[in-house]
Design a protein around this motif. Structure first.
Motif, PDB file in Angstrom:
ATOM      1  N   ASP A 355       0.813  -1.221   0.000  1.00 34.20           N
ATOM      2  CA  ASP A 355       0.000   0.000   0.000  1.00 34.20           C
ATOM      3  C   ASP A 355       0.844   1.267   0.000  1.00 34.20           C
ATOM      4  N   LEU A 356       2.177   1.132   0.046  1.00 28.62           N
ATOM      5  CA  LEU A 356       3.063   2.301   0.010  1.00 28.62           C
ATOM      6  C   LEU A 356       3.693   2.506  -1.370  1.00 28.62           C
ATOM      7  N   VAL A 357       3.267   1.710  -2.361  1.00 32.13           N
ATOM      8  CA  VAL A 357       3.841   1.842  -3.696  1.00 32.13           C
ATOM      9  C   VAL A 357       3.549   3.222  -4.275  1.00 32.13           C
ATOM     10  N   ASP A 358       2.472   3.875  -3.790  1.00 34.64           N
ATOM     11  CA  ASP A 358       2.135   5.195  -4.324  1.00 34.64           C
ATOM     12  C   ASP A 358       3.181   6.245  -3.986  1.00 34.64           C
ATOM     13  N   LEU A 359       4.125   5.938  -3.070  1.00 34.87           N
ATOM     14  CA  LEU A 359       5.198   6.886  -2.763  1.00 34.87           C
ATOM     15  C   LEU A 359       6.149   7.058  -3.942  1.00 34.87           C
ATOM     16  N   VAL A 360       6.146   6.109  -4.854  1.00 28.99           N
ATOM     17  CA  VAL A 360       7.056   6.137  -6.003  1.00 28.99           C
ATOM     18  C   VAL A 360       6.308   6.681  -7.206  1.00 28.99           C
ATOM     19  N   GLY A 361       6.895   7.687  -7.883  1.00 28.21           N
ATOM     20  CA  GLY A 361       6.321   8.202  -9.102  1.00 28.21           C
ATOM     21  C   GLY A 361       5.256   9.240  -8.913  1.00 28.21           C
ATOM     22  N   GLY A 362       5.207   9.901  -7.726  1.00 28.77           N
ATOM     23  CA  GLY A 362       4.240  10.970  -7.521  1.00 28.77           C
ATOM     24  C   GLY A 362       4.744  12.278  -8.081  1.00 28.77           C
ATOM     25  N   GLY A 363       4.260  13.374  -7.508  1.00 31.19           N
ATOM     26  CA  GLY A 363       4.706  14.691  -7.950  1.00 31.19           C
ATOM     27  C   GLY A 363       6.171  14.902  -7.628  1.00 31.19           C
ATOM     28  N   SER A 364       6.732  15.974  -8.130  1.00 35.03           N
ATOM     29  CA  SER A 364       8.163  16.233  -7.983  1.00 35.03           C
ATOM     30  C   SER A 364       8.574  16.351  -6.522  1.00 35.03           C
ATOM     31  N   GLU A 365       7.664  16.859  -5.673  1.00 35.61           N
ATOM     32  CA  GLU A 365       8.003  17.033  -4.267  1.00 35.61           C
ATOM     33  C   GLU A 365       7.735  15.774  -3.456  1.00 35.61           C
ATOM     34  N   GLN A 366       6.912  14.862  -3.982  1.00 37.41           N
ATOM     35  CA  GLN A 366       6.525  13.694  -3.218  1.00 37.41           C
ATOM     36  C   GLN A 366       7.012  12.393  -3.845  1.00 37.41           C
ATOM     37  N   ASP A 367       7.880  12.467  -4.810  1.00 37.66           N
ATOM     38  CA  ASP A 367       8.416  11.277  -5.452  1.00 37.66           C
ATOM     39  C   ASP A 367       9.573  10.744  -4.618  1.00 37.66           C
ATOM     40  N   LEU A 368       9.413   9.534  -4.084  1.00 40.24           N
ATOM     41  CA  LEU A 368      10.437   8.961  -3.224  1.00 40.24           C
ATOM     42  C   LEU A 368      11.760   8.811  -3.954  1.00 40.24           C
ATOM     43  N   LEU A 369      11.716   8.362  -5.210  1.00 41.54           N
ATOM     44  CA  LEU A 369      12.959   8.150  -5.943  1.00 41.54           C
ATOM     45  C   LEU A 369      13.715   9.457  -6.165  1.00 41.54           C
ATOM     46  N   ALA A 370      12.979  10.524  -6.494  1.00 45.74           N
ATOM     47  CA  ALA A 370      13.631  11.822  -6.684  1.00 45.74           C
ATOM     48  C   ALA A 370      14.220  12.323  -5.371  1.00 45.74           C
ATOM     49  N   ARG A 371      13.500  12.135  -4.276  1.00 41.77           N
ATOM     50  CA  ARG A 371      14.009  12.596  -2.977  1.00 41.77           C
ATOM     51  C   ARG A 371      15.228  11.779  -2.546  1.00 41.77           C
ATOM     52  N   VAL A 372      15.241  10.499  -2.868  1.00 38.39           N
ATOM     53  CA  VAL A 372      16.409   9.669  -2.531  1.00 38.39           C
ATOM     54  C   VAL A 372      17.626  10.118  -3.333  1.00 38.39           C
ATOM     55  N   ARG A 373      17.406  10.470  -4.601  1.00 36.57           N
ATOM     56  CA  ARG A 373      18.529  10.989  -5.397  1.00 36.57           C
ATOM     57  C   ARG A 373      19.062  12.285  -4.792  1.00 36.57           C
ATOM     58  N   GLY A 374      18.156  13.139  -4.325  1.00 37.65           N
ATOM     59  CA  GLY A 374      18.595  14.358  -3.647  1.00 37.65           C
ATOM     60  C   GLY A 374      19.350  14.050  -2.373  1.00 37.65           C
ATOM     61  N   LEU A 375      18.906  13.016  -1.634  1.00 36.26           N
ATOM     62  CA  LEU A 375      19.606  12.620  -0.409  1.00 36.26           C
ATOM     63  C   LEU A 375      21.008  12.122  -0.725  1.00 36.26           C
ATOM     64  N   ARG A 376      21.163  11.387  -1.811  1.00 38.06           N
ATOM     65  CA  ARG A 376      22.492  10.904  -2.181  1.00 38.06           C
ATOM     66  C   ARG A 376      23.442  12.074  -2.445  1.00 38.06           C
ATOM     67  N   ARG A 377      22.923  13.098  -3.130  1.00 40.14           N
ATOM     68  CA  ARG A 377      23.765  14.283  -3.377  1.00 40.14           C
ATOM     69  C   ARG A 377      24.125  14.975  -2.070  1.00 40.14           C
ATOM     70  N   LYS A 378      23.174  15.074  -1.152  1.00 40.39           N
ATOM     71  CA  LYS A 378      23.438  15.745   0.127  1.00 40.39           C
ATOM     72  C   LYS A 378      24.473  14.986   0.934  1.00 40.39           C
ATOM     73  N   VAL A 379      24.353  13.665   0.988  1.00 39.31           N
ATOM     74  CA  VAL A 379      25.339  12.863   1.732  1.00 39.31           C
ATOM     75  C   VAL A 379      26.719  13.011   1.102  1.00 39.31           C
ATOM     76  N   ALA A 380      26.776  13.054  -0.222  1.00 43.33           N
ATOM     77  CA  ALA A 380      28.071  13.217  -0.886  1.00 43.33           C
ATOM     78  C   ALA A 380      28.701  14.554  -0.520  1.00 43.33           C
ATOM     79  N   MET A 381      27.897  15.620  -0.436  1.00 44.28           N
ATOM     80  CA  MET A 381      28.423  16.936  -0.089  1.00 44.28           C
ATOM     81  C   MET A 381      28.789  17.029   1.389  1.00 44.28           C
TER      82      MET A 381
END
Length: 685
Positions: A355-381
């Protein structure tokens, strides 16, 4: 020049359609436009048959609107000519006389049949298919996006391919959504055609009698034929576009055009063709039925069945020879290669309840995959660590609304993100709906509230956080806490190779002559364990080079790396340029220095447990006092004591930074002593 003219064609055409509604046309021009309308509808129908995928004709919804508007414009222009002159060109006259044989009844019947076929059968069916297709496509988007991300993380596809497939998924959703609305154009056009025909009949009858002095019978015959002809030249292209709409929305993804796919699939069953052929010939024996058509149809089906049988035998023979010619194909499901792929452990993984699959592929602010990519950049910095791609997949074994974070296949974190809920953080939230929970990172009290209660929670002074932010914050905390586990030997090699491109001398001097890559990895693990950024890797390697010429003990190497980083270690803990420090009582500090003993992982403190507990209790009190004042503090001690003290403090206060005096004093900040840590006896005295 050619592309410029092509780009201007549609805008100029749309402007011309608007002019049709207001500017009278000569009959000859109307004939030309009617023929063009029928030809365009035929081209659209044939194109719909020959495209391999609906997305290959993505302009169809917009084209449908333009052609519908064009046809309505022709209706207005022809109505103007019919009612004004009693003549609307040869095309309308031909359809009114030749096609229907000059009979008013036949013309009305054919017109009504075309309207019923278009409106009641094709348009309604196509509209329903488009609506269901749009709904199912949108519902399937999260799963498709997650599958793409899983293929990307597993290395089956590269980033460019993943980006292309995501664009195709989004384009497919947009197309079916547009087709859902485009089918309404066709339905409205059918209704408009009926209304225009009725208006033309009534208006023509009145004009014939009042303005042209015709008898009622003459008026009906004249204008009924013109109206039926006008309706037919409008309904035929409308019917073609309705069929095109149905073909587009009912097409499944195929590798061939409709004709090829239909021929291949209708002839795939030899038995079905033979039975149908035999049944057709048998019907020819029934008395009263025409024999020749049934015999011809049955013979054609029997011949097609025989050809299908020959084709199947040829394919079977080819498949039998294929292993000897082509050699082994893809690995079997139980082959060692397939099992090795299934056994592969991913470095970092998020498992979601279904029931949490809807977290993937939502809007730009609520897309889990996009937010994870942003987290990867933050951890790298922040840490200088490039974490591996995060594999995201669903798991039916998880309880509802639950997510799990795994590192190397081992669960390291678990939380909840109920669908349709927001996390409200704060005290005194008992009046809000939802069950009380603890935020997984900071342990704050809160409630998962319905989304519609957000304004109420904010008025109560609560901090409201969406589900994706909760999960990503939890993931970031887990990554920071487990950073050493995520830094592999291969990651270290890549980082060192990057430094080598810019500063080859420092790498060549250190590796492998003084330290191995594994020893450098161990030092970086030690830094990450205390949340020290390894972004400035060249300076770290310089410090290791100086230390490795004297000794290569891991603890000494870590301290040498910290010394080389200097101000970069203490500066992040400063607030407004002030670094607040807790120091040790001099007597206690001297005693701890004397009680250092070597252990398996470095120096440890061999202190009496009671005295050690009193020291830690004093430290907790001092930290609580600083926290009540709204600040944070670090513990400072002698450089020789720092590793052992840090190891001791981490057992009960893992997030408290322990720095050496040299690290504190070299930072470009103001140092403020906010307390002294002692044991209980000295505090009591």
């Amino acid at each position: 020049m050619k592309s410029g003219l092509t780009a201007l064609g549609v805008p100029v055409g749309v402007v011309g359609i608007v002019l049709l509604l207001v500017v009278p046309l000569p009959a000859a021009m109307l004939d030309f436009l009617i023929v063009f309308n029928i030809a365009m509808a035929l081209v659209v129908l044939l194109t719909s048959m020959y495209v391999k995928r609906p997305l290959d004709f993505s302009v169809f919804p917009s084209l449908l609107l333009v052609l519908t508007l064009f046809r309505l414009g022709l209706n207005v222009a022809s109505t103007r000519l019919v009612l004004r002159d009693g003549y609307a060109g040869e095309a309308i006259g031909a359809f009114g006389n030749i096609v229907v044989g000059g009979s008013l009844v036949i013309g009305l019947v054919i017109f009504l049949i075309l309207v019923v076929i278009q409106f009641a059968v094709i348009t309604n069916g196509a509209g329903r298919v488009a609506e269901v297709g749009a709904r199912f496509t949108l519902d399937a988007m999260p799963g498709k996006q997650m599958a793409i991300d899983a293929d990307l993380n597993s290395g089956l596809i590269d980033e460019d391919t993943a980006r292309k497939r995501r664009a195709e998924v989004a384009a497919e959703a947009d197309f079916y959504g547009a087709m859902d609305g485009g089918s309404k154009f066709v339905k409205g056009d059918a209704i408009a055609g009926i209304i225009i025909t009725i208006v033309n009949l009534i208006g023509g009858f009145a004009v014939g009698m009042m303005q042209m002095d015709l008898s009622p019978q003459e008026s009906i015959e004249k204008f009924s034929m013109l109206t039926i002809g006008d309706g037919l030249v409008s309904q035929i292209p409308a019917l073609l576009l309705s069929v095109s709409t149905g073909l587009i929305v009912t097409r499944a993804t195929a590798s061939a055009d409709m004709g090829t796919a239909t021929s291949t699939q209708l002839t795939q069953s030899r038995v079905a063709l033979l039975i149908a052929g035999a049944a057709s010939i048998a019907l020819a024996l029934v008395p009263g039925l025409p024999k020749l058509p049934f015999v011809v149809a049955g013979a054609a089906l029997l011949i097609a069945g025989q050809r299908a049988g020959a084709r199947d035998r040829a394919l079977a023979a080819e498949a039998a020879e294929l292993p000897a010619v082509a050699g082994p194909g893809a690995p079997e499901p139980d082959s060692p290669e397939a099992l090795m792929e299934q056994m592969r452990v991913h470095a970092l993984e998020i498992q979601l309840a279904p029931d949490l699959v809807d977290l993937v592929g939502g809007g730009s602010e609520q897309d889990l995959l996009a937010r994870v990519r942003g987290l990867r950049r933050k951890v790298a910095m922040d840490l200088g660590l490039v974490i591996p791609p995060v594999r995201t997949r669903d798991s039916v074994d998880l309880p509802r609304s639950t997510y799990v974070v795994k590192i190397a296949g081992v669960e390291v974190g678990r939380g909840e993100a109920p669908q349709g809920r927001l996390l409200a953080l704060g005290d005194h939230l008992d009046h809000l709906p939802g069950s009380p929970v603890r935020e997984p990172v900071f342990g704050l009290s809160g409630r998962w509230i319905p989304a519609e209660s957000r304004a109420q929670a904010e008025l109560a002074g609560a901090t409201v956080v969406d589900r994706v932010s909760v999960l990503v914050t939890h993931l970031g905390s887990i990554i920071t806490a487990n950073a050493p586990r995520l830094l592999s030997r291969e990651d270290v090699r890549i980082l060192v190779d990057g430094v080598k491109q810019l500063d080859r001398a420092v790498v060549d001097e250190l590796i492998p002559s003084l330290l191995s890559l594994g020893e450098v990895q161990r030092v970086l693990h030690g830094l990450l364990a205390e949340r020290v950024s390894i972004r400035d890797l060249p300076r770290i390697l310089e410090g290791l080079t100086l230390r490795a010429k004297v000794a290569t003990d891991p603890e000494g190497l870590v301290e040498a790396a910290r010394t080389s980083l200097g101000p970069a270690i203490a500066a992040p803990y400063a607030e407004d340029g002030v670094l607040r420090v807790l120091t040790l009582d001099p007597l206690l500090e001297q005693h701890l220095v004397e009680q250092r003993r070597p252990g398996d992982d470095g120096m440890v403190l061999a202190v009496d447990p009671d005295r050690l507990e009193r020291m830690l209790a004093s430290l907790r009190r001092r930290l609580a006092e600083v926290e009540r004042a709204g600040h944070d503090a670090v513990v400072a001690c002698a450089p020789v004591l720092r590793p052992a003290l840090r190891r001791t403090v981490a057992t009960t206060l893992p997030l408290v930074p322990v720095l050496s005096y040299s690290e504190v004093t070299c930072a470009p900040v103001q140092v403020e002593a906010v307390g002294v840590v002692s044991d209980a006896a000295q505090v009591a005295a």
